[in-house]
Design a protein around this motif. Sequence first.
Motif, PDB file in Angstrom:
ATOM      1  N   THR A 157      11.185   0.690 -10.130  1.00 19.18           N
ATOM      2  CA  THR A 157      10.488  -0.349  -9.376  1.00 19.18           C
ATOM      3  C   THR A 157       9.419  -1.070 -10.181  1.00 19.18           C
ATOM      4  O   THR A 157       9.044  -2.192  -9.838  1.00 19.18           O
ATOM      5  CB  THR A 157       9.800   0.250  -8.135  1.00 19.18           C
ATOM      6  N   GLY A 158       8.898  -0.418 -11.196  1.00 19.70           N
ATOM      7  CA  GLY A 158       7.783  -0.982 -11.947  1.00 19.70           C
ATOM      8  C   GLY A 158       6.442  -0.726 -11.279  1.00 19.70           C
ATOM      9  O   GLY A 158       5.412  -1.206 -11.742  1.00 19.70           O
ATOM     10  N   PHE A 159       6.439   0.043 -10.192  1.00 17.04           N
ATOM     11  CA  PHE A 159       5.210   0.377  -9.477  1.00 17.04           C
ATOM     12  C   PHE A 159       4.721   1.752  -9.898  1.00 17.04           C
ATOM     13  O   PHE A 159       5.504   2.615 -10.274  1.00 17.04           O
ATOM     14  CB  PHE A 159       5.427   0.400  -7.961  1.00 17.04           C
ATOM     15  N   LYS A 160       3.424   1.951  -9.773  1.00 14.48           N
ATOM     16  CA  LYS A 160       2.824   3.251 -10.041  1.00 14.48           C
ATOM     17  C   LYS A 160       2.726   4.051  -8.743  1.00 14.48           C
ATOM     18  O   LYS A 160       2.907   3.533  -7.646  1.00 14.48           O
ATOM     19  CB  LYS A 160       1.437   3.089 -10.670  1.00 14.48           C
ATOM     20  N   ARG A 161       2.428   5.336  -8.916  1.00 11.10           N
ATOM     21  CA  ARG A 161       2.391   6.295  -7.818  1.00 11.10           C
ATOM     22  C   ARG A 161       1.595   5.792  -6.618  1.00 11.10           C
ATOM     23  O   ARG A 161       2.075   5.820  -5.479  1.00 11.10           O
ATOM     24  CB  ARG A 161       1.809   7.614  -8.319  1.00 11.10           C
ATOM     25  N   SER A 162       0.370   5.355  -6.835  1.00 15.46           N
ATOM     26  CA  SER A 162      -0.492   4.972  -5.712  1.00 15.46           C
ATOM     27  C   SER A 162       0.103   3.815  -4.909  1.00 15.46           C
ATOM     28  O   SER A 162       0.043   3.816  -3.674  1.00 15.46           O
ATOM     29  CB  SER A 162      -1.897   4.625  -6.195  1.00 15.46           C
ATOM     30  N   HIS A 163       0.694   2.845  -5.588  1.00 12.35           N
ATOM     31  CA  HIS A 163       1.282   1.705  -4.877  1.00 12.35           C
ATOM     32  C   HIS A 163       2.525   2.141  -4.099  1.00 12.35           C
ATOM     33  O   HIS A 163       2.723   1.706  -2.950  1.00 12.35           O
ATOM     34  CB  HIS A 163       1.616   0.577  -5.851  1.00 12.35           C
ATOM     35  N   ILE A 164       3.327   2.997  -4.684  1.00  8.14           N
ATOM     36  CA  ILE A 164       4.517   3.520  -3.995  1.00  8.14           C
ATOM     37  C   ILE A 164       4.101   4.238  -2.719  1.00  8.14           C
ATOM     38  O   ILE A 164       4.660   3.995  -1.638  1.00  8.14           O
ATOM     39  CB  ILE A 164       5.324   4.449  -4.918  1.00  8.14           C
ATOM     40  N   TYR A 165       3.096   5.106  -2.807  1.00 13.46           N
ATOM     41  CA  TYR A 165       2.651   5.843  -1.628  1.00 13.46           C
ATOM     42  C   TYR A 165       1.979   4.927  -0.608  1.00 13.46           C
ATOM     43  O   TYR A 165       2.119   5.145   0.608  1.00 13.46           O
ATOM     44  CB  TYR A 165       1.755   7.021  -2.025  1.00 13.46           C
ATOM     45  N   ASN A 166       1.272   3.901  -1.053  1.00 12.24           N
ATOM     46  CA  ASN A 166       0.704   2.928  -0.115  1.00 12.24           C
ATOM     47  C   ASN A 166       1.803   2.200   0.641  1.00 12.24           C
ATOM     48  O   ASN A 166       1.725   2.033   1.869  1.00 12.24           O
ATOM     49  CB  ASN A 166      -0.186   1.911  -0.841  1.00 12.24           C
ATOM     50  N   LEU A 167       2.838   1.746  -0.076  1.00 10.18           N
ATOM     51  CA  LEU A 167       3.961   1.076   0.583  1.00 10.18           C
ATOM     52  C   LEU A 167       4.660   2.014   1.565  1.00 10.18           C
ATOM     53  O   LEU A 167       5.050   1.600   2.660  1.00 10.18           O
ATOM     54  CB  LEU A 167       4.960   0.559  -0.455  1.00 10.18           C
TER      55      LEU A 167
END
Length: 66
Positions: A20-30
């Motif tokens: 996805t190109g996202f980091k852990r925190s952004h994935i969990y926020n989504l």
Amino acid sequence: MTTTQNSRRIMRLADVEQATGFKRSHIYNLMSEGRFPKARRIGCRAVGWDSTEIQQWIDDRLGAAA
């Protein structure tokens, strides 16, 4: 049937970040907002994501951008 469907697997966080190109925190926020596939418990202290759900999420984002 596509190659993605033939190779359904459990993706760990590093795989999801790479895809996805996202980091852990952004994935969990989504995930908490209901805008990303939920992780599933695969062990006592491990979670993973269904690769087909992640690929579908990516395909949906790319389709919406077109």
